[in-house]
Every structure is written in C-alpha cells, then in structure tokens.
Design an enzyme around this catalytic site. Structure first.
Site, short mmCIF file in Angstrom:
data_model
loop_
_atom_site.label_atom_id
_atom_site.label_comp_id
_atom_site.label_asym_id
_atom_site.label_seq_id
_atom_site.Cartn_x
_atom_site.Cartn_y
_atom_site.Cartn_z
N CYS A 55 -11.12 3.59 -3.11
CA CYS A 55 -9.73 4.04 -3.11
C CYS A 55 -9.67 5.56 -2.84
O CYS A 55 -10.02 6.00 -1.76
CB CYS A 55 -9.03 3.63 -4.39
N ASP A 88 -4.00 -6.01 1.76
CA ASP A 88 -3.78 -4.76 1.02
C ASP A 88 -2.36 -4.26 1.25
O ASP A 88 -1.97 -3.95 2.38
CB ASP A 88 -4.79 -3.70 1.51
N HIS A 115 -5.92 -4.77 -2.07
CA HIS A 115 -6.42 -3.48 -2.52
C HIS A 115 -7.18 -3.65 -3.84
O HIS A 115 -6.74 -4.37 -4.72
CB HIS A 115 -5.26 -2.50 -2.71
#
Length: 190
Positions: free
Chosen positions: A81, A127, A157
């Site tokens: 991330c 995502d 995600h």
C-alpha cells in the site's frame, strides 16, 4: 535516521526464506514507537500519520535502511500500500537493486519516477482504491523500465494481509510465490 529492527510478519516470512529483512519505522518521525493494527481507529490514525509525513522523509528513511542492509549485499525493497509507493520511489534511485510493490496506492501519482532496477507490481482487479486504468497508466508511462505487473482477478486492495477482510488466500499465495521467485532470480543476477 538509524534504522532499527522491528517485529514484522512480512520480515519474519522473508527471513524464513533466507533473506535479511528490516521494517523501517517511518512514522517514528511523528510518533516514536507507534504500532498500528487494522481496527478502524488504527487505520484512521495511520492515514493521519501518512498524510503528515513528507514523502522525501519517508524515502530518505527507506534509503537509510537500504544503506544499512547493503553492507551485507544487494538490497530489495518490498512494500505494501503506502509502502508499495515508497518501494516504487526507492526503485527510482540508484540504491535499490530490485523492488516489489503490493497494491501501491500512490504509485500512480509517482508514475513518472522511472525505476532504475527490476520491479514487480501486484494489483487486485477488484481494488476500489486503485482502478485498473491507473495500473495501465503506470505501464504506459514505464515502457522502457518495463516493470513486471501482475493483476489478480479475484483480489481487492489489501489482498495479501490475512488480518483484513479483503484477504484473498489464493491471490496472496500466488503473489508471495511470485515475489520469492522474483527475488531469487534478481539476487542471482545482482
């Protein structure tokens, strides 16, 4: 900043695969010793800290970690991330020998920072934070660097984190194996 070793599940997994691993404490600049989980409060606090942390400071702390580990040989940067974007930025310097970026949510904004080393990118097709158009923009902007981009059709995600609702075991397992293969191949070439 002098890197300090911290406990990290990812570092443990990398160590079990024979790699030295270090997780830089990027948020120590704002709140020394902070430890965050995945509760709503922790996620909100992490977002707040991330928004206040200067990108150059985070990159410089990562480069200090690379320098520390480089005393033993070539260094790969692996990030998830926000950390995936930091790994991307580190790959655009001459210091990292390779980088692996899992769902780097800010890579798109730094897509013009071209990698100078082999890079492996993992994205989930589902995502909601990183649309596939952004992934294609990254690919188009980096045709010369030609990063390996893997898209997981059933993943969203955070698919690699088994502490999140978005965890997707089959995608996580495949991405991890690809990561280990990528590291092995590129450390052999280094």
């Amino acid at each position: 900043m002098i890197p300090r070793r911290r406990h990290s599940k990812v570092c443990d997994r990398l160590s079990q695969s024979g790699y030295d691993a270090l997780a830089p404490s990027l948020f120590d600049r704002l709140e020394p010793g902070v430890q965050l989980g995945y509760s709503v409060e922790d996620v909100d606090k992490g977002r707040d800290l991330r928004s206040r942390l200067d990108w150059n400071d985070a990159l410089n702390d990562t480069l200090a970690s690379i320098s520390y580990l480089a005393q033993s040989g070539p260094v790969a940067v692996v990030g998830f991330c926000y950390g995936g974007a930091i790994a991307w930025l580190a790959a655009s310097t001459p210091h990292a020998r390779m980088a692996v970026c899992y769902y780097g949510s800010y890579i798109h904004q730094f897509r013009d920072q071209h990698p100078q080393c082999p890079v492996l990118l993992h994205f989930g097709a589902l995502d909601s934070i990183i649309p596939l158009e952004n992934v294609e923009d990254i690919r188009a902007e980096n045709t010369e660097a030609n990063p390996d981009i893997c898209i997981y059709p059933d993943a969203g995600h955070g698919f690699n984190c088994d502490l999140r609702d978005s965890f997707h075991g089959p995608s996580a397992e495949l991405a991890w194996q690809r990561t280990l293969d990528f590291l092995s191949q590129n450390f052999t070439r280094a």
